[in-house]
Design an enzyme around this catalytic site. Structure first.
Site, PDB file in Angstrom:
ATOM      1  CD  GLU A 194      -2.810   1.181   2.431  1.00 48.86           C
ATOM      2  OE1 GLU A 194      -3.502   2.200   2.632  1.00 48.86           O
ATOM      3  OE2 GLU A 194      -2.848   0.175   3.176  1.00 48.86           O
ATOM      4  CG  ASN A 235      -7.498   1.033   2.555  1.00 44.66           C
ATOM      5  OD1 ASN A 235      -8.593   0.617   2.186  1.00 44.66           O
ATOM      6  ND2 ASN A 235      -7.000   0.758   3.752  1.00 44.66           N
ATOM      7  CG  ASP A 296      -9.062  -1.292   5.992  1.00 45.00           C
ATOM      8  OD1 ASP A 296      -8.776  -0.671   4.953  1.00 45.00           O
ATOM      9  OD2 ASP A 296      -8.401  -1.194   7.046  1.00 45.00           O
ATOM     10  CD  GLU A 297      -9.429   0.123  10.275  1.00 42.22           C
ATOM     11  OE1 GLU A 297      -9.180  -0.471  11.345  1.00 42.22           O
ATOM     12  OE2 GLU A 297      -8.646   0.939   9.746  1.00 42.22           O
ATOM     13  CE1 TYR A 395      -2.788  -7.487  10.383  1.00 50.61           C
ATOM     14  CE2 TYR A 395      -3.426  -5.477  11.502  1.00 50.61           C
ATOM     15  CZ  TYR A 395      -3.650  -6.430  10.530  1.00 50.61           C
ATOM     16  OH  TYR A 395      -4.735  -6.308   9.701  1.00 50.61           O
ATOM     17  CG  ASP A 439      -1.218   1.780  13.241  1.00 47.75           C
ATOM     18  OD1 ASP A 439      -0.777   1.340  12.165  1.00 47.75           O
ATOM     19  OD2 ASP A 439      -2.328   1.455  13.688  1.00 47.75           O
TER      20      ASP A 439
END
Length: 611
Positions: A194, A235, A296-297, A395, A439
């Site tokens: 990504e 995304n 996603d999300e 992860y 993150d």
């Protein structure tokens, strides 16, 4: 007389001892050669193969020659000398590459390896032969002698991957190139990436950190040579803030009139046109036959009720019983159809499949399952969707959660173990991947991430190729990684090119004195009389100052401050200063300030160091 009988007794006892059957002595079976993944099976034979300077690579067909050419380069990089690639008959000491399409039992990626007076790698496909050469390299990494024997080695799962989000925080190309080589060395075949490619059609979207088309072409070419498919992802329709920051007209607006910069307004034709135009640009540099759209999300931290236009869109299109979720699935399916029209298969994450939709996801869409939601993996399989295990347990979050690789190994984890459900059968499961997320972008440097990545990479390679628990203990499994080492061509990115010490930094328009000290993760601090050089200021993204023109200036030195770590990148007889986190280079303004910029937007300063 007594002495005579004693002598006779001794002679009788010795006779009985010598003629009695000997007790069985346990003979130690020859050990299976050490590789990662472990060999599926090994049949030992007498003798051994010894790699000598007279060795040749024997390859007749075009496929064989491509594999042999790559192996020759890798043997050279690994210190095994220059091995010529030749056609014709093999002689003792040679390495033979043979592709036989009739060997269908080996599948598309399996191979047979025989070691004796010569080494031979046989496969039904070029890819299978390539994987056989990875085993050859791993065995030679442990010495020039390979015990004689035979193995037939076939993977259990067809998708064996690593996912990297270089979508906000830029990840350096040398780091990604190392990853491709390591993946191939361990027989992993998918890098799901990504990221943002610098756009010609939408220059307003070119916020840092992007990659140039030439950079991506080089990475894709490396992946092709090493049989690693690089699958791109933009995304959508959530997490689109890297693309929508300067496009408020495409941002979803809630019932209070507030724009949502990370959410694409899926009800607008212009939004779909924008997204597909980006897909078209990516198609110019990525050759993969798959497209990952994320999905996603989309409603993370919110819900569809705040966006009545989405329900209206769904009901207008699918009738009064339609749900807002149907509008989301509609967008997924339109992207699916667009990708299919370009010869590409769609991949999505699973969390948007909540079961609240009446419109099904298009058949053939691969679902990567990471979150335990209402629709379980077993149901997705029953509905016919190819399913990849991308569990949260796999992860590695920069500055956050790290996969418990040892715990997973001790549990004999395999791709049937999803979040929320363990499946009895592997049918329909395509494989699994580990995922790297940024993150807390400044929480760790690339080099620190690599330390945690390599054990996880070897574990996922083992769990997707063969027996998930080949050794009794995790320590023994870890020793395999130590034995085979890094891939040929892997670069040590922790090397600082100048020794610790005091230097004068000089470039056009600016000079300063500073002390250079190597950090534990392989970068350097640059300490002036006023403090340590640091990037600070501007808008933060994932806790990182990613805006160009932000100043690099001395601040109070802090050992844990990753924004004070620098890479000295050799260039034109000097060095560029590259920040370890932002990955931007330092330039000098007309008034002498030091500022960061993407290297393709402003010429980096080249610093000449003198002590």
């Amino acid at each position: 007389m007594r002495r005579r009988w004693r002598t006779v007794g001794v002679l009788v006892a010795l006779t009985l001892l010598l003629t009695a059957p000997l007790p069985a002595v346990a003979r130690e079976e020859p050990a299976t050669p050490v590789t990662v993944p472990a060999l599926t099976a090994w049949t030992p034979a007498s003798g051994s193969y010894t790699h000598e300077r007279s060795a040749r690579l024997v390859a007749d067909g075009a496929s064989e020659r491509r594999v042999a050419d790559t192996l020759a380069d890798d043997l050279r990089d690994a210190g095994h000398g220059t091995v010529p690639v030749v056609p014709g008959a093999a002689r003792p000491g040679d390495i033979v590459i043979d592709v036989q399409p009739s060997r269908t039992s080996l599948g598309s990626e399996g191979y047979e390896l025989r070691a004796g007076k010569r080494l031979s790698v046989t496969a039904a496909t070029e890819t299978g032969a390539f994987y056989g050469t990875r085993t050859v390299l791993q065995l030679l990494a442990q010495g020039d002698r390979i015990p004689a024997g035979r193995t037939v080695d076939v993977p259990r799962y067809k998708e064996r991957g690593v996912g990297v989000c270089a979508c906000y925080i830029h990840v350096s190309m040398p780091w990604l190139e190392n990853l491709v080589r390591e993946m191939a060395y361990h027989k992993l075949n998918q890098l799901l990436l990504e990221l943002k490619v610098k756009s010609d059609a939408h220059p307003e979207a070119n916020t840092w950190g992007y990659y140039t088309e030439d950079e991506i072409r080089r990475l894709v070419a490396l992946g092709k040579r090493y049989h690693v498919e690089i699958i791109p992802e933009i995304n959508s329709p959530g997490h689109m803030d890297p693309w929508l920051e300067n496009r408020p007209d495409l941002q979803l607006t809630d019932s209070d009139g507030d724009k949502q910069p990370s959410r694409l307004d899926i009800t607008r034709p212009e939004a779909f046109a924008y997204y597909t135009s980006l897909m078209d640009e990516y198609a110019q540099v990525f050759t993969s036959k798959s497209w990952h759209m994320g999905a996603d999300e989309y409603m993370l931290g919110s819900d569809f009720a705040k966006y009545p236009q989405i329900l209206k869109y769904a009901q207008d299109r699918y009738g009064p019983d339609a749900t807002p979720q149907d509008a989301f699935i509609d967008f997924v399916n339109r992207v699916h159809d667009y990708a299919a029209g370009k010869g590409r298969k769609l991949r999505i994450w699973n969390d948007g499949l909540t079961g609240a939709n009446t419109v099904p996801v298009a058949a053939g869409t691969t679902v990567e399952h990471w979150l335990n939601v209402a629709v379980k993996p077993s149901r997705l399989l029953a509905q016919g969707y190819p399913l990849m295990n991308a569990a949260y347990a796999l992860y590695l979050v920069r500055g956050g959660f790290h996969s418990d690789t040892e715990g997973l190994y001790d549990q004999s984890w395999d791709p049937r173990g999803f979040e929320g459900e363990k499946l009895a059968s592997a049918d329909g499961i395509t494989g699994a991947k580990i995922s790297l997320w940024p993150d807390n972008g400044r929480g760790e440097t690339e080099n620190e991430v690599a330390v945690a990545l390599w054990p996880a990479l070897r574990h996922i390679a083992q769990a997707t190729w063969g027996d998930p628990h080949p050794d009794a203990t995790y320590a023994e499994f870890g020793a395999r990684g130590t034995a085979v080492g890094h891939a040929p061509g892997w670069r040590d990115l922790t090397r600082v090119p100048v020794p610790d010490g005091s230097y004068t930094f000089r470039t056009d328009g600016r000079s300063f004195d500073a002390e250079v000290r190597r950090t534990a993760d392989g970068y350097a601090t640059v300490r002036t009389a006023d403090g340590c050089l640091e990037i600070r200021g501007g808008k933060l993204t994932l806790n990182v100052p990613l805006q160009p023109a932000v100043e690099a200036a001395p601040q109070t030195c802090e050992a844990g401050n990753t924004l004070q770590r620098w890479q000295l990148e050799p260039a034109a007889g000097g060095y560029r200063l590259v920040n370890a986190i932002t990955r931007m280079t330092v330039s000098v303004t007309d008034d002498g300030r030091l500022v960061q910029y993407p290297p393709d937007r402003r010429t980096p300063a080249v610093w000449h160091l003198s002590s």
